[in-house]
Motif scaffolding. Structure first.
Motif, mmCIF file in Angstrom:
data_model
loop_
_atom_site.group_PDB
_atom_site.id
_atom_site.type_symbol
_atom_site.label_atom_id
_atom_site.label_comp_id
_atom_site.label_asym_id
_atom_site.label_seq_id
_atom_site.Cartn_x
_atom_site.Cartn_y
_atom_site.Cartn_z
ATOM 1 N N GLN A 70 -66.518 -37.994 -70.095
ATOM 2 C CA GLN A 70 -65.993 -37.459 -71.502
ATOM 3 C C GLN A 70 -67.155 -36.526 -70.779
ATOM 4 O OE1 GLN A 70 -64.231 -38.305 -74.901
ATOM 5 N NE2 GLN A 70 -64.804 -36.307 -75.763
ATOM 6 N N PRO A 71 -67.806 -35.261 -71.328
ATOM 7 C CA PRO A 71 -68.479 -33.825 -71.606
ATOM 8 C C PRO A 71 -68.636 -34.140 -73.003
ATOM 9 C CG PRO A 71 -66.756 -32.488 -70.977
ATOM 10 C CD PRO A 71 -65.653 -34.130 -70.538
ATOM 11 N N ASN A 72 -70.026 -33.248 -72.932
ATOM 12 C CA ASN A 72 -70.244 -33.274 -74.433
ATOM 13 C C ASN A 72 -70.176 -31.896 -74.986
ATOM 14 O OD1 ASN A 72 -72.460 -33.714 -76.760
ATOM 15 N ND2 ASN A 72 -74.164 -33.809 -75.787
ATOM 16 N N TRP A 73 -68.529 -32.646 -74.980
ATOM 17 C CA TRP A 73 -68.630 -30.546 -76.240
ATOM 18 C C TRP A 73 -69.333 -30.211 -77.243
ATOM 19 C CZ3 TRP A 73 -62.885 -33.261 -74.539
ATOM 20 C CH2 TRP A 73 -62.732 -33.577 -73.448
ATOM 21 N N GLN A 74 -69.230 -28.701 -77.412
ATOM 22 C CA GLN A 74 -68.813 -28.338 -78.361
ATOM 23 C C GLN A 74 -67.851 -26.936 -78.855
ATOM 24 O OE1 GLN A 74 -71.800 -28.842 -80.489
ATOM 25 N NE2 GLN A 74 -72.230 -30.529 -78.968
ATOM 26 N N LEU A 75 -66.598 -27.661 -78.728
ATOM 27 C CA LEU A 75 -65.110 -27.541 -78.508
ATOM 28 C C LEU A 75 -64.475 -26.888 -80.406
ATOM 29 C CD1 LEU A 75 -63.541 -29.956 -76.548
ATOM 30 C CD2 LEU A 75 -64.804 -27.433 -75.428
ATOM 31 N N GLN A 76 -65.213 -26.745 -81.077
ATOM 32 C CA GLN A 76 -65.095 -26.347 -82.213
ATOM 33 C C GLN A 76 -64.396 -25.394 -82.472
ATOM 34 O OE1 GLN A 76 -63.939 -28.712 -84.609
ATOM 35 N NE2 GLN A 76 -63.189 -27.681 -85.552
ATOM 36 N N GLY A 77 -63.689 -24.236 -83.095
ATOM 37 C CA GLY A 77 -63.671 -23.019 -82.473
ATOM 38 C C GLY A 77 -63.398 -22.397 -81.780
ATOM 39 N N LYS A 78 -63.155 -22.875 -80.626
ATOM 40 C CA LYS A 78 -62.920 -22.646 -79.546
ATOM 41 C C LYS A 78 -60.894 -22.763 -79.323
ATOM 42 C CE LYS A 78 -66.532 -22.170 -77.936
ATOM 43 N NZ LYS A 78 -67.262 -21.054 -77.852
ATOM 44 N N ARG A 79 -61.029 -21.651 -78.513
ATOM 45 C CA ARG A 79 -59.535 -21.875 -77.964
ATOM 46 C C ARG A 79 -59.254 -22.486 -76.023
ATOM 47 N NH1 ARG A 79 -58.813 -15.425 -78.445
ATOM 48 N NH2 ARG A 79 -60.751 -15.828 -77.551
ATOM 49 N N ILE A 80 -57.985 -23.440 -75.862
ATOM 50 C CA ILE A 80 -58.704 -24.634 -74.805
ATOM 51 C C ILE A 80 -57.646 -24.521 -74.474
ATOM 52 C CG2 ILE A 80 -59.160 -26.893 -74.502
ATOM 53 C CD1 ILE A 80 -60.375 -27.010 -77.490
ATOM 54 N N LEU A 81 -57.480 -24.879 -73.389
ATOM 55 C CA LEU A 81 -56.161 -24.739 -72.229
ATOM 56 C C LEU A 81 -56.644 -26.148 -70.913
ATOM 57 C CD1 LEU A 81 -53.514 -23.386 -71.382
ATOM 58 C CD2 LEU A 81 -54.782 -22.866 -69.342
ATOM 59 N N LEU A 82 -56.073 -27.413 -71.652
ATOM 60 C CA LEU A 82 -55.252 -28.695 -71.037
ATOM 61 C C LEU A 82 -54.701 -28.491 -70.161
ATOM 62 C CD1 LEU A 82 -56.273 -31.334 -71.593
ATOM 63 C CD2 LEU A 82 -54.993 -31.799 -73.198
ATOM 64 N N VAL A 83 -55.544 -28.466 -68.647
ATOM 65 C CA VAL A 83 -54.784 -28.553 -67.145
ATOM 66 C C VAL A 83 -54.914 -29.532 -66.851
ATOM 67 C CG1 VAL A 83 -54.958 -27.206 -65.162
ATOM 68 C CG2 VAL A 83 -55.242 -25.603 -67.116
ATOM 69 N N ASP A 84 -53.289 -30.222 -66.375
ATOM 70 C CA ASP A 84 -53.673 -31.221 -65.508
ATOM 71 C C ASP A 84 -52.523 -30.638 -64.178
ATOM 72 O OD1 ASP A 84 -53.992 -33.327 -64.230
ATOM 73 O OD2 ASP A 84 -53.255 -35.075 -65.519
ATOM 74 N N ASP A 85 -52.355 -31.679 -63.092
ATOM 75 C CA ASP A 85 -51.388 -31.142 -62.443
ATOM 76 C C ASP A 85 -50.171 -31.215 -62.163
ATOM 77 O OD1 ASP A 85 -52.290 -33.605 -61.408
ATOM 78 O OD2 ASP A 85 -52.489 -33.417 -59.125
ATOM 79 N N LEU A 100 -58.725 -34.721 -78.312
ATOM 80 C CA LEU A 100 -59.161 -33.451 -79.024
ATOM 81 C C LEU A 100 -58.050 -32.869 -80.203
ATOM 82 C CD1 LEU A 100 -58.455 -31.153 -75.139
ATOM 83 C CD2 LEU A 100 -60.673 -32.062 -76.052
ATOM 84 N N LYS A 101 -57.869 -33.644 -80.912
ATOM 85 C CA LYS A 101 -56.887 -33.761 -81.710
ATOM 86 C C LYS A 101 -58.428 -33.281 -83.140
ATOM 87 C CE LYS A 101 -53.896 -36.117 -84.570
ATOM 88 N NZ LYS A 101 -53.294 -37.650 -84.906
ATOM 89 N N GLY A 102 -56.697 -31.708 -83.343
ATOM 90 C CA GLY A 102 -57.804 -31.011 -85.000
ATOM 91 C C GLY A 102 -58.222 -29.379 -83.881
ATOM 92 N N LEU A 103 -58.456 -29.325 -82.464
ATOM 93 C CA LEU A 103 -59.031 -28.406 -81.978
ATOM 94 C C LEU A 103 -57.776 -27.351 -81.739
ATOM 95 C CD1 LEU A 103 -61.607 -29.952 -80.002
ATOM 96 C CD2 LEU A 103 -61.746 -28.773 -82.125
ATOM 97 N N ASP A 104 -57.692 -26.098 -80.891
ATOM 98 C CA ASP A 104 -57.241 -25.675 -80.881
ATOM 99 C C ASP A 104 -56.824 -25.488 -79.291
ATOM 100 O OD1 ASP A 104 -55.112 -23.076 -80.042
ATOM 101 O OD2 ASP A 104 -57.041 -21.601 -80.910
ATOM 102 N N VAL A 105 -55.542 -26.187 -79.023
ATOM 103 C CA VAL A 105 -54.932 -26.533 -77.494
ATOM 104 C C VAL A 105 -53.885 -26.397 -76.973
ATOM 105 C CG1 VAL A 105 -55.053 -28.866 -75.888
ATOM 106 C CG2 VAL A 105 -56.751 -28.584 -78.245
ATOM 107 N N LYS A 106 -53.933 -25.528 -76.320
ATOM 108 C CA LYS A 106 -52.337 -26.215 -75.593
ATOM 109 C C LYS A 106 -52.401 -26.196 -73.904
ATOM 110 C CE LYS A 106 -50.476 -22.500 -77.838
ATOM 111 N NZ LYS A 106 -49.902 -23.011 -79.018
#
Length: 132
Positions: A70-85, A100-106
């Motif tokens: 897992q990368p050392n993320w700085q994701l707070q306030g970011k709009r995230i798209l989680l992708v898998d095949d 990614l709980k609590g973050l803006d994730v689709k």
């Protein structure tokens, strides 16, 4: 097995009305090529979350998906798209969403269940262009 080409995937990507995205998080290893295509299409940053659940024959290897890197993320306030095949059972996608709980994730999957699914009509196994 349903063969899909890069051209078909790219064409389908252009038909999806994605929301604004800052970061695409690809679930590795299988979702990395798909996430790379999506990130390029959306002109978004790409990060990889390496998880494993199934072996090469698509049989569960563990009781639940395991995070390998897992990368050392700085994701707070970011709009995230989680992708898998593929996200059929949803176990790997849901395990990643927990991280990614609590973050803006689709979510996005090429096939299966997600907020955005490129090939919802495909029910069989897929011959992806990035796999031999």
């Amino acid at each position: 097995m349903v063969p899909l080409s890069f051209k078909e995937i790219t064409k389908r990507l252009k038909t999806i009305d994605f929301p604004p995205v800052d970061i695409v998080v690809g679930i590795g290893t299988g979702g990395v090529p798909a996430a790379t295509m999506v990130a390029y299409h959306l002109d978004a940053e790409l990060q990889v979350l390496t998880m494993n659940y199934r072996d090469e024959q698509n049989n569960p290897r563990y009781e639940a998906p395991v995070v390998l890197a897992q990368p050392n993320w700085q994701l707070q306030g970011k709009r995230i798209l989680l992708v898998d095949d593929v996200s059929v059972s949803g176990k790997t996608m849901n395990a990643a969403l927990e991280l990614l709980k609590g973050l803006d994730v689709k979510t996005c999957a090429m096939k299966g269940k997600a907020d955005f699914v490129l090939f919802p009509e495909v029910k069989d196994c897929v011959k992806w262009p990035w796999k031999p």
